[in-house]
Scaffold this motif. Structure first.
Motif, PDB file in Angstrom:
ATOM      1  N   PRO A  38       0.888  -1.172   0.012  1.00  0.00           N
ATOM      2  CA  PRO A  38      -0.207  -0.338  -0.185  1.00  0.00           C
ATOM      3  C   PRO A  38       0.548   1.349   0.292  1.00  0.00           C
ATOM      4  O   PRO A  38       1.945   1.562   0.553  1.00  0.00           O
ATOM      5  N   GLY A  39       0.121   2.514  -0.935  1.00  0.00           N
ATOM      6  CA  GLY A  39       1.425   3.449  -0.660  1.00  0.00           C
ATOM      7  C   GLY A  39       0.602   4.432  -1.958  1.00  0.00           C
ATOM      8  O   GLY A  39      -0.287   3.894  -2.363  1.00  0.00           O
ATOM      9  N   ARG A  40       1.580   5.525  -2.232  1.00  0.00           N
ATOM     10  CA  ARG A  40       0.977   6.154  -2.846  1.00  0.00           C
ATOM     11  C   ARG A  40       2.148   6.284  -4.943  1.00  0.00           C
ATOM     12  O   ARG A  40       2.832   5.807  -4.625  1.00  0.00           O
ATOM     13  N   TYR A  41       1.182   6.024  -5.589  1.00  0.00           N
ATOM     14  CA  TYR A  41       1.443   5.532  -6.965  1.00  0.00           C
ATOM     15  C   TYR A  41       0.640   6.917  -8.053  1.00  0.00           C
ATOM     16  O   TYR A  41      -0.210   7.119  -7.653  1.00  0.00           O
ATOM     17  N   ALA A  42       1.860   6.510  -8.718  1.00  0.00           N
ATOM     18  CA  ALA A  42       1.131   7.516 -10.099  1.00  0.00           C
ATOM     19  C   ALA A  42       1.588   6.754 -11.654  1.00  0.00           C
ATOM     20  O   ALA A  42       2.484   5.830 -11.784  1.00  0.00           O
ATOM     21  N   VAL A  43       0.762   6.902 -12.518  1.00  0.00           N
ATOM     22  CA  VAL A  43       0.335   5.687 -13.298  1.00  0.00           C
ATOM     23  C   VAL A  43       0.481   6.290 -14.351  1.00  0.00           C
ATOM     24  O   VAL A  43      -0.279   7.647 -14.886  1.00  0.00           O
ATOM     25  N   ARG A  44       1.348   6.194 -15.751  1.00  0.00           N
ATOM     26  CA  ARG A  44       1.010   6.972 -16.830  1.00  0.00           C
ATOM     27  C   ARG A  44       0.764   5.664 -18.178  1.00  0.00           C
ATOM     28  O   ARG A  44       1.759   4.924 -17.994  1.00  0.00           O
ATOM     29  N   ALA A  45       0.186   5.993 -19.247  1.00  0.00           N
ATOM     30  CA  ALA A  45       0.254   5.217 -20.066  1.00  0.00           C
ATOM     31  C   ALA A  45       0.636   6.041 -21.213  1.00  0.00           C
ATOM     32  O   ALA A  45      -0.318   7.143 -21.439  1.00  0.00           O
ATOM     33  N   PHE A  46       0.388   4.989 -22.322  1.00  0.00           N
ATOM     34  CA  PHE A  46      -0.094   5.262 -23.371  1.00  0.00           C
ATOM     35  C   PHE A  46      -0.207   5.035 -24.651  1.00  0.00           C
ATOM     36  O   PHE A  46      -0.545   3.675 -24.185  1.00  0.00           O
ATOM     37  N   HIS A  47      -1.337   5.347 -25.678  1.00  0.00           N
ATOM     38  CA  HIS A  47      -1.763   4.144 -26.657  1.00  0.00           C
ATOM     39  C   HIS A  47      -0.719   3.587 -27.764  1.00  0.00           C
ATOM     40  O   HIS A  47      -0.797   5.123 -28.946  1.00  0.00           O
ATOM     41  N   ASP A  48      -0.150   2.780 -27.605  1.00  0.00           N
ATOM     42  CA  ASP A  48       1.013   2.302 -28.776  1.00  0.00           C
ATOM     43  C   ASP A  48       0.420   1.936 -30.060  1.00  0.00           C
ATOM     44  O   ASP A  48       0.206   0.923 -30.959  1.00  0.00           O
ATOM     45  N   LEU A  49      -0.131   2.915 -30.685  1.00  0.00           N
ATOM     46  CA  LEU A  49      -0.654   2.987 -32.206  1.00  0.00           C
ATOM     47  C   LEU A  49      -0.124   2.055 -33.136  1.00  0.00           C
ATOM     48  O   LEU A  49      -0.979   1.901 -33.901  1.00  0.00           O
ATOM     49  N   ASN A  50       1.260   2.314 -32.796  1.00  0.00           N
ATOM     50  CA  ASN A  50       1.861   1.508 -34.507  1.00  0.00           C
ATOM     51  C   ASN A  50       2.483   0.462 -33.942  1.00  0.00           C
ATOM     52  O   ASN A  50       2.924  -0.298 -34.164  1.00  0.00           O
ATOM     53  N   GLY A  51       2.251   0.008 -32.717  1.00  0.00           N
ATOM     54  CA  GLY A  51       2.541  -1.502 -31.986  1.00  0.00           C
ATOM     55  C   GLY A  51       4.432  -2.066 -32.286  1.00  0.00           C
ATOM     56  O   GLY A  51       4.574  -2.477 -32.327  1.00  0.00           O
ATOM     57  N   ASP A  52       4.534  -0.869 -31.627  1.00  0.00           N
ATOM     58  CA  ASP A  52       6.057  -0.428 -31.851  1.00  0.00           C
ATOM     59  C   ASP A  52       7.006  -1.292 -30.163  1.00  0.00           C
ATOM     60  O   ASP A  52       7.702  -0.968 -30.025  1.00  0.00           O
ATOM     61  N   GLY A  53       5.523  -1.295 -28.676  1.00  0.00           N
ATOM     62  CA  GLY A  53       6.509  -0.724 -28.032  1.00  0.00           C
ATOM     63  C   GLY A  53       6.677   0.230 -27.499  1.00  0.00           C
ATOM     64  O   GLY A  53       7.756  -0.254 -26.536  1.00  0.00           O
ATOM     65  N   ALA A  86      -0.174  11.520  -7.808  1.00  0.00           N
ATOM     66  CA  ALA A  86      -0.094  10.206  -7.546  1.00  0.00           C
ATOM     67  C   ALA A  86      -1.595  10.033  -7.049  1.00  0.00           C
ATOM     68  O   ALA A  86      -2.648  11.616  -6.309  1.00  0.00           O
ATOM     69  N   PHE A  87      -1.460   8.769  -6.236  1.00  0.00           N
ATOM     70  CA  PHE A  87      -3.771   8.928  -5.555  1.00  0.00           C
ATOM     71  C   PHE A  87      -2.851   7.209  -4.892  1.00  0.00           C
ATOM     72  O   PHE A  87      -1.385   6.776  -4.623  1.00  0.00           O
ATOM     73  N   ASN A  88      -3.844   7.482  -3.538  1.00  0.00           N
ATOM     74  CA  ASN A  88      -3.343   6.378  -2.939  1.00  0.00           C
ATOM     75  C   ASN A  88      -3.927   4.894  -3.455  1.00  0.00           C
ATOM     76  O   ASN A  88      -5.013   4.850  -3.567  1.00  0.00           O
ATOM     77  N   ALA A  89      -2.895   3.937  -2.614  1.00  0.00           N
ATOM     78  CA  ALA A  89      -3.991   2.626  -3.166  1.00  0.00           C
ATOM     79  C   ALA A  89      -3.320   1.842  -2.546  1.00  0.00           C
ATOM     80  O   ALA A  89      -2.086   1.545  -1.564  1.00  0.00           O
ATOM     81  N   GLY A  90      -4.187   0.208  -1.925  1.00  0.00           N
ATOM     82  CA  GLY A  90      -4.495  -0.461  -0.892  1.00  0.00           C
ATOM     83  C   GLY A  90      -4.765   0.459   0.359  1.00  0.00           C
ATOM     84  O   GLY A  90      -4.818   1.366   1.031  1.00  0.00           O
ATOM     85  N   PRO A  91      -4.761  -0.813   1.389  1.00  0.00           N
ATOM     86  CA  PRO A  91      -4.482  -2.230   1.442  1.00  0.00           C
ATOM     87  C   PRO A  91      -5.703  -2.261   0.372  1.00  0.00           C
ATOM     88  O   PRO A  91      -6.440  -2.045   0.493  1.00  0.00           O
ATOM     89  N   GLY A  92      -5.742  -3.726   0.331  1.00  0.00           N
ATOM     90  CA  GLY A  92      -6.287  -4.431   0.019  1.00  0.00           C
ATOM     91  C   GLY A  92      -6.682  -3.950  -2.115  1.00  0.00           C
ATOM     92  O   GLY A  92      -5.639  -3.327  -2.511  1.00  0.00           O
ATOM     93  N   GLU A  93      -7.745  -4.516  -2.781  1.00  0.00           N
ATOM     94  CA  GLU A  93      -7.706  -3.806  -4.304  1.00  0.00           C
ATOM     95  C   GLU A  93      -8.262  -2.785  -4.556  1.00  0.00           C
ATOM     96  O   GLU A  93      -8.818  -2.016  -3.367  1.00  0.00           O
ATOM     97  N   THR A  94      -7.070  -1.740  -4.634  1.00  0.00           N
ATOM     98  CA  THR A  94      -7.626  -0.294  -5.922  1.00  0.00           C
ATOM     99  C   THR A  94      -8.072  -0.619  -7.406  1.00  0.00           C
ATOM    100  O   THR A  94      -7.392  -0.721  -7.462  1.00  0.00           O
ATOM    101  N   ARG A  95      -8.501   0.253  -7.196  1.00  0.00           N
ATOM    102  CA  ARG A  95      -9.174   0.280  -9.214  1.00  0.00           C
ATOM    103  C   ARG A  95      -8.943   2.143  -9.025  1.00  0.00           C
ATOM    104  O   ARG A  95      -9.857   2.672  -8.155  1.00  0.00           O
TER     105      ARG A  95
END
Lengths: 101, 467
Positions: A38-53, A86-95
């Motif tokens: 449990p703790g503070r986390y942050a996520v970033r994502a990109f949409h891999d349009l050309n599938g090159d990873g 950043a957001f707090n995650a846990g304990p347990g499942e966090t969506r």
């Protein structure tokens, strides 16, 4: 493609504690990061349009694939600050939803 | 009864220049213009497209700089039936976000960011407000720090960002491309000391790009070209660090002087560098090579970026702090490596010339001319003859804000043709379209048409003659 960070330093230097990829089919996709304390986390994502990873950028380093961060934190001539994403995650499942605009 | 400030001012000063900086509230459907002077010459017909900021204010307040208003593209059409005007805002992410929020949000040339705007790339804040060009069948609204925006040439509807190649999305594209006599379109995109050179065909299809390193991170609004060379003028107004606005990130360092880079088109690694006295500039004319190899180009130069840094911030608020105006000057770059700057002491902005002589030795330049110290924007149109070193000008008088005039050919010799452009008639409170015989500018317009409304002063555009 999704990267999860557990510290401002990791966020700023591109050192995630977890990475994953999920096919973007339809309007929703799910990815789980397991066994993280449990703790503070942050996520970033990109949409891999050309599938090159890779998150593709133009010749001046500007992302040309869609990007999104946790908390709906907005980019501002670069990724948002750790504090905004950043957001707090846990304990347990966090969506936590990540929305691409 | 309280009047809005613009109306209160207009009641007191009927020829108030502030009319040239008012908001347009909505797109303007095509409406006829009234012939108010002269007659349409039989050989004159076509379409003048122009672009400039058309909206400056939201409920939260105004943009903090003239250059940051929303692009409003205008189409003036002249044919046997008469003249008409339509205008349409470019549908940008910036405008949509600000419309939704009722606030100015996008960071820009002089406007700091509001909160809550997403800036994933420069096109998120693209104002699309500086120029409008024709490339083949297409119409492009240009800005400088992001992509061209594709418009419908008939309806002026926005079709979307113009991405020249997928991996070059959101790259900058200057508002002043050069059109060479081979039909190619050249532009630059600047990011600090990095530049991308764009080479397009006449239809706007990408042929080639090259990445160029520049010796200093100057603010670059325009560049020039001869038949064989590019001319990149590096003023001593340079980016140092980052700021909330473009202007705040720029430092004026006259001790550096102005450096001019000349690159060979056929081999970009071959470059020469020239030093000339420090000046600030936005606009250059088409360059040429003399028989002895000297490169010449005209420029509208200022002693310092006072206008951009101070005056233009206040214009949307209806304030004009007086200051010096840009002067016309000839830059010469000799084969022996020496550069010189010769101001010719006439006020000048928006320089243009005969496009058939682009890159070739030429004689004439047309400009917005005759500036009062009391108010911004020219009151006349001037033609400079570089062979005789003489200026000729027509004065519209204090009741007009004179905008850019472009040349349209009618005859085979250089500068045989028309000057086409617009003014804001402050007394009639209407935008007017004027045509001059280019070689007889002092005679005044041969025809003038008046619109039913006044549009704010615009920047640059393109005339497409009907065949």
């Amino acid at each position: 493609m999704i990267s999860m960070f557990d510290s401002a330093e990791g966020w700023g230097t591109g050192r995630p504690v977890g990475v994953g990829a999920v096919p973007a089919v339809g309007e929703r996709a799910n990815l789980s990061f397991e066994a993280l304390p449990p703790g503070r986390y942050a996520v970033r994502a990109f949409h891999d349009l050309n599938g090159d990873g890779k998150m593709n950028s133009n010749a001046f380093g500007v992302p040309i694939e869609p990007v999104a961060s946790s908390n709906g934190a907005e980019p501002r001539f670069g990724p948002p600050q750790w504090a905004e994403a950043a957001f707090n995650a846990g304990p347990g499942e966090t969506r936590h939803p990540i929305t691409f605009r | 009864m309280l009047l809005p400030p613009e109306q209160a001012l207009a009641a007191v000063c009927p020829s108030d220049w502030r009319l040239g900086f008012r908001d347009v509230e909505a797109d303007i459907p095509s409406a006829p213009m009234r012939l108010v002077h002269g007659r349409r010459p039989e050989c004159f017909a076509g379409r003048l497209y122009r672009n400039g900021p058309g909206r400056f204010r939201r409920a939260s307040g105004p943009v903090a700089h003239w250059f940051d208003g929303d692009g409003l593209v205008r189409r003036f059409e002249v044919d046997e039936q008469g003249a008409s005007l339509s205008a349409r805002f470019v549908d940008t992410a910036k405008r949509r976000a600000e419309e939704r929020a009722g606030a100015i949000l996008a960071p820009g040339f002089g406007t700091p960011s509001g909160s809550g705007i997403r800036v994933a790339n420069p096109d998120d804040v693209n104002a699309a407000n500086t120029n409008v060009i024709v490339a083949g069948d297409e119409l492009w609204a240009l800005w400088e720090a992001g992509s061209p925006v594709l418009l419908d040439p008939e309806t002026l509807a926005t079709k979307g960002l113009k991405t020249l190649r997928d991996d070059l999305a959101h790259m900058p594209f200057l508002a002043h491309p050069r059109f060479d006599t081979n039909g190619q379109i050249w532009s630059l995109g600047i990011s600090g000391t990095r530049a991308i050179l764009w080479r397009l065909d006449a239809r706007g299809r990408l042929l080639e790009t090259r990445l160029i390193e520049l010796p200093r991170a100057s603010y670059i609004h325009d560049f020039s070209a001869t038949e064989n060379y590019f001319v990149i003028v590096l003023q001593p107004w340079v980016f140092e660090g980052h700021g909330p606005t473009i202007v705040s990130a720029l430092s004026w360092k006259p001790e550096l002087g102005t450096q001019i880079l000349v690159l060979e088109k056929a081999n970009l690694t071959r470059r020469r560098s020239f030093e000339v006295p420090a000046f600030s500039f936005f606009h250059l004319g088409d360059a040429w090579e003399e028989r002895d190899g000297t490169i010449r180009l005209d420029a509208c130069i200022e002693e310092s970026p006072h206008f951009a840094v101070e005056a233009a911030l206040d214009l949307p608020r209806g304030v004009y702090p007086r200051g010096p105006v840009a002067q016309l000057a000839m830059i010469s770059l000799g084969r022996n490596g020496s550069g010189s700057l010769r101001p010719v002491s006439v006020g000048a902005e928006f320089p243009k010339s005969d496009p058939r002589w682009a890159g070739r030795a030429r004689r004439y330049s047309v400009r917005a001319a005759l500036f009062d110290s009391e108010r911004p924007i020219a009151r006349g149109v001037g033609v400079y003859d570089w062979k005789r070193d003489v200026s000729a000008a027509y004065d519209f008088g204090a009741d007009h804000l004179v905008e850019e005039f472009v040349f349209s050919p009618n005859g085979s010799r250089e500068f045989e043709g028309w000057l086409v452009g617009t003014t804001v008639n402050l007394k009639a409170e209407a935008t007017e379209l004027h045509v001059f015989e280019a070689r007889n500018v002092t005679d005044g317009p041969v025809a003038s048409w008046r619109a039913g409304t006044a549009l704010p002063v615009a920047f640059h555009g393109t005339f497409v003659a009907s065949s």
